[in-house]
Scaffold this motif. Structure first.
Motif, PDB file in Angstrom:
ATOM      1  N   ASN A 132      66.098  36.970  45.279  1.00  0.00           N
ATOM      2  CA  ASN A 132      67.021  37.028  44.152  1.00  0.00           C
ATOM      3  C   ASN A 132      66.303  36.950  42.797  1.00  0.00           C
ATOM      4  O   ASN A 132      66.899  37.254  41.762  1.00  0.00           O
ATOM      5  CB  ASN A 132      68.067  35.919  44.243  1.00  0.00           C
ATOM      6  N   TRP A 133      65.028  36.540  42.830  1.00  0.00           N
ATOM      7  CA  TRP A 133      64.275  36.509  41.590  1.00  0.00           C
ATOM      8  C   TRP A 133      63.922  37.913  41.091  1.00  0.00           C
ATOM      9  O   TRP A 133      63.666  38.107  39.909  1.00  0.00           O
ATOM     10  CB  TRP A 133      62.979  35.702  41.755  1.00  0.00           C
ATOM     11  N   LEU A 134      63.901  38.891  41.970  1.00  0.00           N
ATOM     12  CA  LEU A 134      63.511  40.245  41.576  1.00  0.00           C
ATOM     13  C   LEU A 134      64.401  40.778  40.451  1.00  0.00           C
ATOM     14  O   LEU A 134      65.630  40.707  40.532  1.00  0.00           O
ATOM     15  CB  LEU A 134      63.575  41.191  42.776  1.00  0.00           C
ATOM     16  N   GLY A 135      63.771  41.286  39.418  1.00  0.00           N
ATOM     17  CA  GLY A 135      64.504  41.858  38.279  1.00  0.00           C
ATOM     18  C   GLY A 135      64.992  40.853  37.269  1.00  0.00           C
ATOM     19  O   GLY A 135      65.556  41.243  36.240  1.00  0.00           O
ATOM     20  N   LYS A 136      64.795  39.552  37.518  1.00  0.00           N
ATOM     21  CA  LYS A 136      65.274  38.522  36.584  1.00  0.00           C
ATOM     22  C   LYS A 136      64.284  38.326  35.427  1.00  0.00           C
ATOM     23  O   LYS A 136      63.068  38.377  35.617  1.00  0.00           O
ATOM     24  CB  LYS A 136      65.450  37.177  37.310  1.00  0.00           C
ATOM     25  N   ARG A 137      64.844  38.111  34.233  1.00  0.00           N
ATOM     26  CA  ARG A 137      64.013  37.707  33.091  1.00  0.00           C
ATOM     27  C   ARG A 137      63.671  36.233  33.253  1.00  0.00           C
ATOM     28  O   ARG A 137      64.571  35.388  33.370  1.00  0.00           O
ATOM     29  CB  ARG A 137      64.749  37.918  31.773  1.00  0.00           C
ATOM     30  N   VAL A 138      62.381  35.926  33.243  1.00  0.00           N
ATOM     31  CA  VAL A 138      61.955  34.555  33.506  1.00  0.00           C
ATOM     32  C   VAL A 138      60.883  34.141  32.508  1.00  0.00           C
ATOM     33  O   VAL A 138      60.240  34.974  31.863  1.00  0.00           O
ATOM     34  CB  VAL A 138      61.410  34.403  34.941  1.00  0.00           C
ATOM     35  N   VAL A 139      60.688  32.835  32.433  1.00  0.00           N
ATOM     36  CA  VAL A 139      59.610  32.257  31.643  1.00  0.00           C
ATOM     37  C   VAL A 139      59.006  31.128  32.451  1.00  0.00           C
ATOM     38  O   VAL A 139      59.718  30.445  33.202  1.00  0.00           O
ATOM     39  CB  VAL A 139      60.126  31.769  30.263  1.00  0.00           C
ATOM     40  N   ALA A 140      57.713  30.942  32.329  1.00  0.00           N
ATOM     41  CA  ALA A 140      57.048  29.904  33.114  1.00  0.00           C
ATOM     42  C   ALA A 140      55.795  29.423  32.401  1.00  0.00           C
ATOM     43  O   ALA A 140      55.108  30.199  31.721  1.00  0.00           O
ATOM     44  CB  ALA A 140      56.679  30.433  34.496  1.00  0.00           C
ATOM     45  N   HIS A 141      55.515  28.154  32.553  1.00  0.00           N
ATOM     46  CA  HIS A 141      54.211  27.607  32.204  1.00  0.00           C
ATOM     47  C   HIS A 141      53.396  27.610  33.489  1.00  0.00           C
ATOM     48  O   HIS A 141      53.831  27.072  34.510  1.00  0.00           O
ATOM     49  CB  HIS A 141      54.342  26.188  31.643  1.00  0.00           C
ATOM     50  N   LEU A 142      52.218  28.230  33.461  1.00  0.00           N
ATOM     51  CA  LEU A 142      51.439  28.430  34.677  1.00  0.00           C
ATOM     52  C   LEU A 142      50.695  27.181  35.133  1.00  0.00           C
ATOM     53  O   LEU A 142      50.073  27.201  36.201  1.00  0.00           O
ATOM     54  CB  LEU A 142      50.438  29.580  34.469  1.00  0.00           C
ATOM     55  N   GLY A 143      50.731  26.124  34.348  1.00  0.00           N
ATOM     56  CA  GLY A 143      50.061  24.893  34.752  1.00  0.00           C
ATOM     57  C   GLY A 143      48.558  24.986  34.580  1.00  0.00           C
ATOM     58  O   GLY A 143      48.054  25.475  33.563  1.00  0.00           O
ATOM     59  N   THR A 144      47.805  24.546  35.581  1.00  0.00           N
ATOM     60  CA  THR A 144      46.346  24.539  35.474  1.00  0.00           C
ATOM     61  C   THR A 144      45.736  25.908  35.739  1.00  0.00           C
ATOM     62  O   THR A 144      44.572  26.142  35.414  1.00  0.00           O
ATOM     63  CB  THR A 144      45.742  23.531  36.472  1.00  0.00           C
ATOM     64  N   ALA A 145      46.489  26.828  36.326  1.00  0.00           N
ATOM     65  CA  ALA A 145      45.957  28.159  36.652  1.00  0.00           C
ATOM     66  C   ALA A 145      46.125  29.093  35.467  1.00  0.00           C
ATOM     67  O   ALA A 145      47.242  29.311  35.006  1.00  0.00           O
ATOM     68  CB  ALA A 145      46.674  28.720  37.873  1.00  0.00           C
ATOM     69  N   PRO A 146      45.011  29.675  34.948  1.00  0.00           N
ATOM     70  CA  PRO A 146      45.156  30.631  33.850  1.00  0.00           C
ATOM     71  C   PRO A 146      45.642  31.981  34.364  1.00  0.00           C
ATOM     72  O   PRO A 146      45.989  32.114  35.535  1.00  0.00           O
ATOM     73  CB  PRO A 146      43.729  30.720  33.289  1.00  0.00           C
ATOM     74  N   GLY A 147      45.662  32.984  33.489  1.00  0.00           N
ATOM     75  CA  GLY A 147      46.074  34.315  33.903  1.00  0.00           C
ATOM     76  C   GLY A 147      47.162  34.925  33.060  1.00  0.00           C
ATOM     77  O   GLY A 147      47.695  35.984  33.388  1.00  0.00           O
ATOM     78  N   GLY A 148      47.516  34.293  31.936  1.00  0.00           N
ATOM     79  CA  GLY A 148      48.656  34.745  31.152  1.00  0.00           C
ATOM     80  C   GLY A 148      48.388  35.920  30.237  1.00  0.00           C
ATOM     81  O   GLY A 148      49.300  36.685  29.943  1.00  0.00           O
ATOM     82  N   TYR A 149      47.151  36.089  29.756  1.00  0.00           N
ATOM     83  CA  TYR A 149      46.853  37.171  28.816  1.00  0.00           C
ATOM     84  C   TYR A 149      46.701  38.481  29.591  1.00  0.00           C
ATOM     85  O   TYR A 149      45.607  39.046  29.710  1.00  0.00           O
ATOM     86  CB  TYR A 149      45.555  36.912  28.068  1.00  0.00           C
ATOM     87  N   ALA A 150      47.781  38.982  30.122  1.00  0.00           N
ATOM     88  CA  ALA A 150      47.707  40.155  30.992  1.00  0.00           C
ATOM     89  C   ALA A 150      49.060  40.837  31.075  1.00  0.00           C
ATOM     90  O   ALA A 150      50.083  40.270  30.685  1.00  0.00           O
ATOM     91  CB  ALA A 150      47.246  39.736  32.393  1.00  0.00           C
ATOM     92  N   GLU A 151      49.056  42.058  31.591  1.00  0.00           N
ATOM     93  CA  GLU A 151      50.313  42.780  31.782  1.00  0.00           C
ATOM     94  C   GLU A 151      51.072  42.275  33.001  1.00  0.00           C
ATOM     95  O   GLU A 151      52.292  42.456  33.089  1.00  0.00           O
ATOM     96  CB  GLU A 151      50.030  44.270  31.929  1.00  0.00           C
ATOM     97  N   LEU A 152      50.357  41.634  33.933  1.00  0.00           N
ATOM     98  CA  LEU A 152      50.965  41.066  35.131  1.00  0.00           C
ATOM     99  C   LEU A 152      50.391  39.677  35.361  1.00  0.00           C
ATOM    100  O   LEU A 152      49.188  39.452  35.166  1.00  0.00           O
ATOM    101  CB  LEU A 152      50.669  41.939  36.363  1.00  0.00           C
ATOM    102  N   ALA A 153      51.237  38.735  35.774  1.00  0.00           N
ATOM    103  CA  ALA A 153      50.785  37.374  36.048  1.00  0.00           C
ATOM    104  C   ALA A 153      51.516  36.838  37.270  1.00  0.00           C
ATOM    105  O   ALA A 153      52.684  37.170  37.514  1.00  0.00           O
ATOM    106  CB  ALA A 153      51.035  36.466  34.846  1.00  0.00           C
TER     107      ALA A 153
END
Length: 331
Positions: free
Chosen positions: A82-103
């Motif tokens: 049910n998450w598919l297609g949903k607008r979401v926001v998240a803090h990734l915690g200790t794992a980086p990876g946000g400066y990207a087109e996909l995370a």
């Protein structure tokens, strides 16, 4: 996908815009097509090789960034479809990876983006907003309060000014330069002062007359922070959550001896860390409340947008205090 990668610790120019493999979500995870990625002042320190709050330095190469918003485009094994297609926001915690087109992140970190907010605003609230609310829980503001907010044009400062005004307090916003003070005034501060000018505390005292400040929300420290504390009257509170005037790599906030505090009749308290989270009921509770406050219009984040490819420029602007509000990268 396109992403910002860091291959060697050092200056902002070490952040490079590259093509790299698309990440795939694992069990219990989702993949987000990123529409906005948050940039934190801590990111600039990690880029230089500092550990920050993490036990070890970030392994290289890496894709920095820990705050993202966008649309779920893929789910991992066992993740609710049910998450598919949903607008979401998240803090990734200790794992980086946000400066990207996909995370990629764990599904239990997701929040649905409320309809009134765009993704950049949601990113601002998931990190900066939760921190602001965590700080504010240490004071019970009301109409009798006079709140001094250094760095009032920043992401957190913007929200502190708004919250204090909603509570009925008199708000003195401090910022560097006329462009920033104009924004602080427009944000609702009763008085916006350029604290890079000499004798600025005299302007505040002239405005207040026989009144004195009751609380200082200090993220600056150093000489400006001490001058702000000097505006406090008896019973005043110094709430510390940073010390940017000393540089992001500094490890010591503005402090006072017990004798100084007693003589002044004030208190000084550092509010970041585990105690703040216990008081708030945890990070997720703060995130949920932060997004709700923005959706209701009670808090309105200021956002300074840069293109994803301009991550180096965004870092440089942050480090030279050339930004207003929360810095966000747009892929």
């Amino acid at each position: 996908m396109h992403a910002i990668r860091l291959h060697a610790f050092g200056p902002a120019e070490n952040l490079t815009y590259e093509t790299t493999d698309d990440p795939e979500p694992g069990p219990g995870q989702v993949r987000i097509a990123v529409a906005a990625a948050g940039v934190h002042l801590l990111d600039t320190a990690l880029r230089q090789g500092a550990q920050g709050p993490f036990p070890t330095p970030t392994p290289l190469p890496t894709i920095p960034g820990r705050e993202v918003a966008g649309t779920v485009d893929r789910t991992g094994e066992g993740t609710d479809k049910n998450w598919l297609g949903k607008r979401v926001v998240a803090h990734l915690g200790t794992a980086p990876g946000g400066y990207a087109e996909l995370a990629v992140t764990d599904a239990d970190r997701l929040h649905t983006v409320p309809d009134p907010l765009d993704e950049a605003e949601a990113v601002a609230m998931i990190g900066t907003g939760r921190t602001a609310l965590g700080i504010l829980q240490y004071t019970d503001l009301g109409p009798d309060d006079i709140a001094v907010v250094p760095a009032a044009a920043g992401g957190i400062g913007t929200l502190l000014v708004q919250y204090a005004k909603h509570a009925g307090a008199t708000v003195i916003g401090l910022a560097g330069g006329p462009e920033k003070t104009t924004r602080v005034q427009a944000n609702g501060a009763d008085l916006a002062i350029d604290y890079t000018l000499p004798h600025w505390p005299d302007q505040v005292r002239a405005h207040l007359g026989d009144r004195t400040a009751t609380v200082v929300y200090d993220s600056v420290g150093g000489t400006p922070g001490r001058a702000a504390v000097d505006l406090l009257g008896k019973g005043g509170r110094h709430i510390v959550f940073g010390w940017s005037s000393e540089g992001i790599l500094a490890d010591a906030p503005l402090t006072f001896t017990d004798k100084e505090l007693t003589e002044r009749g004030i208190t000084s308290e550092s509010v970041l860390g585990p105690a703040m989270l216990r008081k708030a009921g945890g990070l997720r509770a703060l995130e949920t409340r932060s997004l709700a406050e923005a959706a209701a219009g009670r808090l309105r984040p200021a956002v300074h947008r840069f293109p994803l490819a301009g991550a180096a420029a965004a870092h440089h602007a942050l480090e030279t205090r050339g930004t207003i509000g929360k810095v966000v990268l747009i892929p």
